[in-house]
Write a protein that holds these residues in place. Structure first.
Motif, PDB file in Angstrom:
ATOM      1  N   PHE A 290     -39.381 -26.736  48.787  1.00 52.52           N
ATOM      2  CA  PHE A 290     -38.989 -25.515  49.479  1.00 52.52           C
ATOM      3  C   PHE A 290     -37.566 -25.089  49.088  1.00 52.52           C
ATOM      4  O   PHE A 290     -37.287 -23.900  48.863  1.00 52.52           O
ATOM      5  N   ALA A 291     -36.672 -26.072  48.985  1.00 54.06           N
ATOM      6  CA  ALA A 291     -35.261 -25.774  48.739  1.00 54.06           C
ATOM      7  C   ALA A 291     -35.027 -25.051  47.418  1.00 54.06           C
ATOM      8  O   ALA A 291     -34.218 -24.124  47.338  1.00 54.06           O
ATOM      9  N   TRP A 292     -35.754 -25.458  46.384  1.00 55.77           N
ATOM     10  CA  TRP A 292     -35.437 -24.975  45.042  1.00 55.77           C
ATOM     11  C   TRP A 292     -36.500 -24.051  44.457  1.00 55.77           C
ATOM     12  O   TRP A 292     -36.594 -23.889  43.244  1.00 55.77           O
ATOM     13  N   SER A 293     -37.294 -23.431  45.323  1.00 55.62           N
ATOM     14  CA  SER A 293     -38.296 -22.480  44.835  1.00 55.62           C
ATOM     15  C   SER A 293     -38.003 -21.057  45.320  1.00 55.62           C
ATOM     16  O   SER A 293     -38.894 -20.217  45.391  1.00 55.62           O
ATOM     17  N   GLY A 294     -36.750 -20.805  45.659  1.00 56.52           N
ATOM     18  CA  GLY A 294     -36.380 -19.486  46.157  1.00 56.52           C
ATOM     19  C   GLY A 294     -36.394 -18.396  45.109  1.00 56.52           C
ATOM     20  O   GLY A 294     -36.441 -17.207  45.458  1.00 56.52           O
ATOM     21  N   ASN A 295     -36.358 -18.781  43.837  1.00 57.63           N
ATOM     22  CA  ASN A 295     -36.297 -17.785  42.771  1.00 57.63           C
ATOM     23  C   ASN A 295     -37.636 -17.586  42.070  1.00 57.63           C
ATOM     24  O   ASN A 295     -37.701 -16.888  41.048  1.00 57.63           O
ATOM     25  N   VAL A 296     -38.693 -18.214  42.575  1.00 59.55           N
ATOM     26  CA  VAL A 296     -40.021 -18.027  41.989  1.00 59.55           C
ATOM     27  C   VAL A 296     -40.879 -17.265  42.992  1.00 59.55           C
ATOM     28  O   VAL A 296     -40.395 -16.817  44.032  1.00 59.55           O
ATOM     29  N   HIS A 297     -42.163 -17.137  42.700  1.00 55.75           N
ATOM     30  CA  HIS A 297     -43.049 -16.368  43.570  1.00 55.75           C
ATOM     31  C   HIS A 297     -43.041 -16.921  44.997  1.00 55.75           C
ATOM     32  O   HIS A 297     -42.993 -18.137  45.203  1.00 55.75           O
ATOM     33  N   TRP A 298     -43.090 -16.034  45.981  1.00 59.27           N
ATOM     34  CA  TRP A 298     -42.989 -16.447  47.375  1.00 59.27           C
ATOM     35  C   TRP A 298     -44.073 -17.425  47.799  1.00 59.27           C
ATOM     36  O   TRP A 298     -43.885 -18.225  48.721  1.00 59.27           O
TER      37      TRP A 298
ATOM     38  N   ALA B  58     -34.038 -21.750  58.934  1.00 56.48           N
ATOM     39  CA  ALA B  58     -34.032 -21.794  57.467  1.00 56.48           C
ATOM     40  C   ALA B  58     -35.142 -20.953  56.854  1.00 56.48           C
ATOM     41  O   ALA B  58     -34.910 -20.197  55.895  1.00 56.48           O
ATOM     42  N   PHE B  59     -36.356 -21.067  57.376  1.00 54.52           N
ATOM     43  CA  PHE B  59     -37.496 -20.388  56.758  1.00 54.52           C
ATOM     44  C   PHE B  59     -37.339 -18.863  56.786  1.00 54.52           C
ATOM     45  O   PHE B  59     -37.511 -18.198  55.768  1.00 54.52           O
ATOM     46  N   PRO B  60     -36.990 -18.255  57.948  1.00 54.46           N
ATOM     47  CA  PRO B  60     -36.771 -16.798  57.923  1.00 54.46           C
ATOM     48  C   PRO B  60     -35.621 -16.387  57.006  1.00 54.46           C
ATOM     49  O   PRO B  60     -35.708 -15.345  56.331  1.00 54.46           O
ATOM     50  N   ILE B  61     -34.531 -17.180  56.981  1.00 54.66           N
ATOM     51  CA  ILE B  61     -33.406 -16.854  56.099  1.00 54.66           C
ATOM     52  C   ILE B  61     -33.866 -16.795  54.650  1.00 54.66           C
ATOM     53  O   ILE B  61     -33.510 -15.873  53.891  1.00 54.66           O
ATOM     54  N   ALA B  62     -34.676 -17.788  54.265  1.00 55.06           N
ATOM     55  CA  ALA B  62     -35.140 -17.848  52.876  1.00 55.06           C
ATOM     56  C   ALA B  62     -35.930 -16.598  52.498  1.00 55.06           C
ATOM     57  O   ALA B  62     -35.758 -16.057  51.389  1.00 55.06           O
ATOM     58  N   PHE B  63     -36.767 -16.110  53.385  1.00 59.13           N
ATOM     59  CA  PHE B  63     -37.599 -14.946  53.050  1.00 59.13           C
ATOM     60  C   PHE B  63     -36.854 -13.630  53.265  1.00 59.13           C
ATOM     61  O   PHE B  63     -37.173 -12.632  52.605  1.00 59.13           O
TER      62      PHE B  63
ATOM     63  N   ASP C  35     -25.802 -20.775  55.949  1.00 61.61           N
ATOM     64  CA  ASP C  35     -24.926 -19.747  55.365  1.00 61.61           C
ATOM     65  C   ASP C  35     -23.919 -20.358  54.397  1.00 61.61           C
ATOM     66  O   ASP C  35     -23.624 -19.790  53.340  1.00 61.61           O
ATOM     67  N   ASN C  36     -23.387 -21.529  54.759  1.00 67.06           N
ATOM     68  CA  ASN C  36     -22.354 -22.152  53.938  1.00 67.06           C
ATOM     69  C   ASN C  36     -22.919 -22.907  52.745  1.00 67.06           C
ATOM     70  O   ASN C  36     -22.352 -22.865  51.645  1.00 67.06           O
ATOM     71  N   LEU C  37     -24.024 -23.623  52.963  1.00 73.53           N
ATOM     72  CA  LEU C  37     -24.593 -24.437  51.885  1.00 73.53           C
ATOM     73  C   LEU C  37     -25.678 -23.703  51.106  1.00 73.53           C
ATOM     74  O   LEU C  37     -25.978 -24.075  49.966  1.00 73.53           O
ATOM     75  N   GLY C  38     -26.273 -22.703  51.727  1.00 76.10           N
ATOM     76  CA  GLY C  38     -27.421 -22.047  51.119  1.00 76.10           C
ATOM     77  C   GLY C  38     -28.699 -22.784  51.454  1.00 76.10           C
ATOM     78  O   GLY C  38     -28.678 -23.968  51.828  1.00 76.10           O
ATOM     79  N   VAL C  39     -29.821 -22.101  51.313  1.00 78.45           N
ATOM     80  CA  VAL C  39     -31.113 -22.700  51.638  1.00 78.45           C
ATOM     81  C   VAL C  39     -31.370 -23.922  50.772  1.00 78.45           C
ATOM     82  O   VAL C  39     -31.900 -24.941  51.238  1.00 78.45           O
ATOM     83  N   ASP C  40     -30.989 -23.852  49.493  1.00 74.43           N
ATOM     84  CA  ASP C  40     -31.306 -24.940  48.565  1.00 74.43           C
ATOM     85  C   ASP C  40     -30.586 -26.235  48.924  1.00 74.43           C
ATOM     86  O   ASP C  40     -31.217 -27.278  49.115  1.00 74.43           O
TER      87      ASP C  40
END
Length: 525
Positions: free
Chosen positions: A414-422, A339-344, A482-487
């Motif tokens: 972690f799940a819902w901070s994908g659209n803010v600063h890394w 999950a963590f590498p996918i997110a970044f 892939d199916n559900l997304g990181v969030d």
């Protein structure tokens, strides 16, 4: 193998933090070592851990029985020098780290190896899954047998086996060789994890034991967290085969150090060797240790030792529930490797760079050990000093309760901070690692304190169940994210963790009553 917690807590509590690796204790009567399990094979004085006591032989006892030479017997593991104990803990914990490292170091190499061998990616994802599945097969033998033949032989057998199976992984020319040898490396590596808890139980009373067990517990996950970072650079800058060579080098280096630092801690075996030595020194052939008076038949080994972990798991609600909780924690960590590498990578980071945020998880794991060590040397120690009875295993649980309460918010962060600063997701990873390990360290310490001389059997079945359930995680992690997304995928994990939050709270409140029903717990007072 151990004695009741009362004596241990009394001695441990009389020490300052600066002396937490030292150990001297008053004598304890052998009647304290009763168990309701099969009476004819119940522990006797030389079967047990000297438990900080190294008691004198009873008045009127048979003079031909060799026991401890009083509370200060230097052969008793509790009386070893602080330096000798620390070096042994560091080496054996390092070996656990190498096993854990080997389990996940191949993860970044899966795509490269799949392309080289011309197989689907899911086939190479079996490399991690099969190593973890190997943890299912090994402990049920290594743990119980260490209670019969001592800790040293199973430890070195497990270490050697894991090292040997790195060679065909590194040199293998087909997928079958790599997969089969990854499985057997996990089988032997699990033996190290199954035996070490019993070693530490022999070495320390409850307060310093919490620090030592905490170190070994974080190494179970620290190695697996460091490995993806190292594996990604090895794979893309050298070759995926170097994941096996590196594991072999680490294991070999620790084995070399271990030949000087790792010693037998089993009281049964130490006293047997002592009796053997004294027979030749005195020419008195009647001298023997008390454990040598009990002949263990093959059916005894099968019934009492090899099946004991299974019987314990079926009958012990504490072991069942704590194992399930720690399995969820363990599985969450392994899912995070995907999950963590996918997110970044979704942020546009390259493959190698996307593994660097694992450093935040590593810092969280180290912070958890620091926090649990401080807890053991402050609140737990003060509570042990105040009580007139034995130290309660439930006093290990406050960090677990705290971690359980904070883990779901960390996963949601972690799940819902994908659209803010890394940096926001990196901070969430730190607190995820911290809370995962607060749960894990406290849970391991609690199991060992509850089951005492049966610690290796309890840990064996714990590792078996944890590994059996966790082994498929690397296979469905990519599909899930892939199916559900990181969030949403991380939110599902948070929900599962919320369900388990009440477990340590209930054990803290009612654990003493639950232990009173146990056939295997030695802390039912």
């Amino acid at each position: 193998m151990d004695t009741p917690m009362s004596a241990a807590s009394t001695i441990a509590g009389s020490r300052t933090p600066s002396a937490f690796f030292t150990s001297r204790a008053p004598s304890i009567n052998n009647e304290d070592f009763e168990t309701v399990d099969e009476p004819r094979l119940r522990p006797t004085s030389d079967l047990e851990n000297c438990a900080g006591s190294c008691p004198d032989k009873k008045q009127g006892a048979d003079d031909s029985i060799v026991g401890w030479d009083g509370p200060g017997d230097p052969e008793c593991p509790r009386n070893w020098t602080p330096l000798k104990k620390v070096l042994m803990v560091l080496t054996t914990s390092g070996m656990i780290l190498s096993v854990s490292f080997g389990s996940s170091v191949f993860a970044p190499a899966e795509k490269v190896a799949a392309a080289q061998f011309g197989v689907p990616l899911i086939v190479m994802q079996l490399t991690v899954a099969l190593w973890i599945l190997g943890f299912f097969a090994g402990p049920v033998f290594f743990g119980p047998l260490s209670e019969i033949f001592g800790h040293l032989v199973p430890f070195w057998l497990a270490t050697a086996g894991m090292a040997v199976f790195q060679l065909p992984i590194a040199l293998g020319e087909n997928v079958r060789t790599v997969l089969i040898c990854r499985f057997f490396a996990g089988v032997f590596g699990s033996g190290v994890m199954a035996v070490v808890s019993g070693m530490y139980f022999e070495l320390y009373e409850p307060i310093p034991r919490g620090v030592a067990l905490g170190l070994s517990a974080i190494c179970i996950n620290l190695g697996a967290t460091i490995a993806p970072v190292v594996g990604s650079y090895l794979t893309y800058d050298a070759s995926w085969r170097w994941t096996a060579w590196t594991t072999l080098i680490i294991t070999g280096a620790l084995s070399f150090v271990g030949t000087f630092t790792v010693r037998e801690t089993s009281s049964r075996m130490i006293l047997r060797h002592k009796a053997s030595r004294q027979r030749f020194e005195t020419r008195n052939w009647a001298l023997h240790s008390e454990s040598e008076e009990t002949r263990i038949e093959f059916h005894d080994i099968i019934h009492r030792y090899l099946t004991m972990p299974i019987r314990m798991f079926i009958a012990e609600p504490i072991l069942i529930i704590i194992t399930l909780y720690l399995t969820l924690v363990y599985g969450t960590l392994y899912l995070s490797f995907q999950a963590f590498p996918i997110a970044f990578q979704q942020r546009g980071w390259p493959v190698t760079t996307s593994s660097l945020p694992f450093i935040a998880v590593i810092l969280g794991i180290l912070s958890a050990w620091t926090a649990c060590s401080i807890f053991s040397l402050t609140w737990y120690k003060e509570r042990s000093l105040r009580t007139k009875g034995p130290a309660m295993p439930e006093w290990r649980l406050p960090p677990m309760i705290l971690g359980g309460l904070l883990l779901p918010p960390s996963l949601l962060w972690f799940a819902w901070s994908g659209n803010v600063h890394w940096i926001s997701q990196v901070l969430a990873m730190y607190f995820t690692g911290l809370n995962l390990m607060l749960i894990f360290i406290s849970g391991i310490s609690y199991i060992v304190d509850v089951y005492q001389i049966h610690a290796n059997s309890a840990m064996s079945i714990h590792i078996v169940v944890r590994s059996l359930i966790s082994s498929p995680f690397p296979l469905f992690a990519t599909i899930m994210y892939d199916n559900l997304g990181v969030d949403w995928a991380s939110s599902v994990l948070a929900l599962l963790c919320i369900i388990m939050v009440p477990a340590p709270i209930l054990f803290y409140r009612f654990g003493r009553r639950i232990r009173s029903w146990s056939r295997f717990s030695f802390s039912t007072t």
